[in-house]
Design an enzyme around this catalytic site. Sequence first.
Site, mmCIF file in Angstrom:
data_model
loop_
_atom_site.group_PDB
_atom_site.id
_atom_site.type_symbol
_atom_site.label_atom_id
_atom_site.label_comp_id
_atom_site.label_asym_id
_atom_site.label_seq_id
_atom_site.Cartn_x
_atom_site.Cartn_y
_atom_site.Cartn_z
ATOM 1 N N ARG A 11 0.855 -1.188 0.000
ATOM 2 C CA ARG A 11 0.000 0.000 0.000
ATOM 3 C C ARG A 11 0.890 1.237 0.000
ATOM 4 O O ARG A 11 1.979 1.231 0.590
ATOM 5 C CB ARG A 11 -0.882 0.021 1.240
ATOM 6 C CG ARG A 11 -1.924 -1.071 1.315
ATOM 7 C CD ARG A 11 -3.261 -0.597 0.771
ATOM 8 N NE ARG A 11 -4.355 -1.392 1.311
ATOM 9 C CZ ARG A 11 -5.599 -0.950 1.401
ATOM 10 N NH1 ARG A 11 -5.906 0.267 1.001
ATOM 11 N NH2 ARG A 11 -6.540 -1.729 1.886
ATOM 12 N N SER A 55 0.532 3.842 1.676
ATOM 13 C CA SER A 55 0.662 4.339 3.045
ATOM 14 C C SER A 55 1.679 3.568 3.867
ATOM 15 O O SER A 55 1.982 3.951 4.992
ATOM 16 C CB SER A 55 -0.692 4.248 3.745
ATOM 17 O OG SER A 55 -1.087 2.880 3.867
ATOM 18 N N ARG A 56 2.202 2.497 3.313
ATOM 19 C CA ARG A 56 3.085 1.552 4.009
ATOM 20 C C ARG A 56 2.327 0.715 5.053
ATOM 21 O O ARG A 56 2.910 -0.096 5.757
ATOM 22 C CB ARG A 56 4.275 2.246 4.682
ATOM 23 C CG ARG A 56 5.224 2.889 3.686
ATOM 24 C CD ARG A 56 5.886 1.822 2.819
ATOM 25 N NE ARG A 56 6.888 2.374 1.932
ATOM 26 C CZ ARG A 56 6.680 2.676 0.650
ATOM 27 N NH1 ARG A 56 5.471 2.482 0.120
ATOM 28 N NH2 ARG A 56 7.638 3.156 -0.099
ATOM 29 N N LEU A 57 1.019 0.918 5.153
ATOM 30 C CA LEU A 57 0.199 0.039 5.986
ATOM 31 C C LEU A 57 -0.259 -1.116 5.086
ATOM 32 O O LEU A 57 -1.416 -1.204 4.686
ATOM 33 C CB LEU A 57 -0.991 0.801 6.570
ATOM 34 C CG LEU A 57 -0.632 1.872 7.599
ATOM 35 C CD1 LEU A 57 -1.888 2.614 8.060
ATOM 36 C CD2 LEU A 57 0.087 1.256 8.799
ATOM 37 N N HIS A 58 0.701 -1.966 4.759
ATOM 38 C CA HIS A 58 0.468 -3.037 3.796
ATOM 39 C C HIS A 58 -0.516 -4.071 4.339
ATOM 40 O O HIS A 58 -0.711 -4.195 5.559
ATOM 41 C CB HIS A 58 1.790 -3.714 3.451
ATOM 42 C CG HIS A 58 2.881 -2.758 3.096
ATOM 43 N ND1 HIS A 58 2.759 -1.824 2.089
ATOM 44 C CD2 HIS A 58 4.130 -2.578 3.627
ATOM 45 C CE1 HIS A 58 3.877 -1.121 1.991
ATOM 46 N NE2 HIS A 58 4.721 -1.556 2.920
#
Length: 216
Positions: free
Chosen positions: A189, A191-194
């Site tokens: 993602r 956002s790095r909130l994978h």
Amino acid sequence: MNVNPEQVRNELMKHGLTRAELNRDPIVQFQQWYELAINTELPEPNAMSLCTVNANHQPSVRTVLLKLYDARGFVFFTNYGSRKAQEIEQNGQVALLFPWVALARQVQINGYAERISTAESLKYFITRPRGSQLGAWSSPQSQVIRSRSILEAKVAEIAQKFAHGEVPLPEFWGGYRVIPERIEFWQGRDSRLHDRFCYRRNSVNQNQWEIDRLAP
């Protein structure tokens, strides 16, 4: 159907991955992701990193090619005298990784590797190009050689030996099947909130899988 990798990547990273979209069977889920990697024309979509551990607990990793897969597991082929094969004989616990970076996806597999039958190895071997068949006979994989010319001379020798017939399956060459115990699907993602989902075999019923979401 061929699709643009960059466009697909952007769409996947925007959409993410939800629990509701996952198939209960991780092999079916893998097939869906694998077919998309093929359709987007990624280079070597069947390339996977294989991690093994030797008797001294020293890990090693290399890239091999997935040649077969089904409900039983994931199959690759190698020389049984190679470093990877020797380490598997010492410790069958291995890990695989499909790094589909262009799609912001990866699949990690942990399991146990075991040799497939000679019949299965032969069935695949006869489909290989003749040059690859000769190479299997010629290369003392993972051993030290003084020069490439020695290797090329061996290939010429083997080619002459089998010049008038089919190249037989070497007794020291064949496949390993990685029987999965854990399969993780990772979707990147922006956002790095994978999104990460992990399948684990049910401890009571080995034909069923438990699915958990993992923090990125």
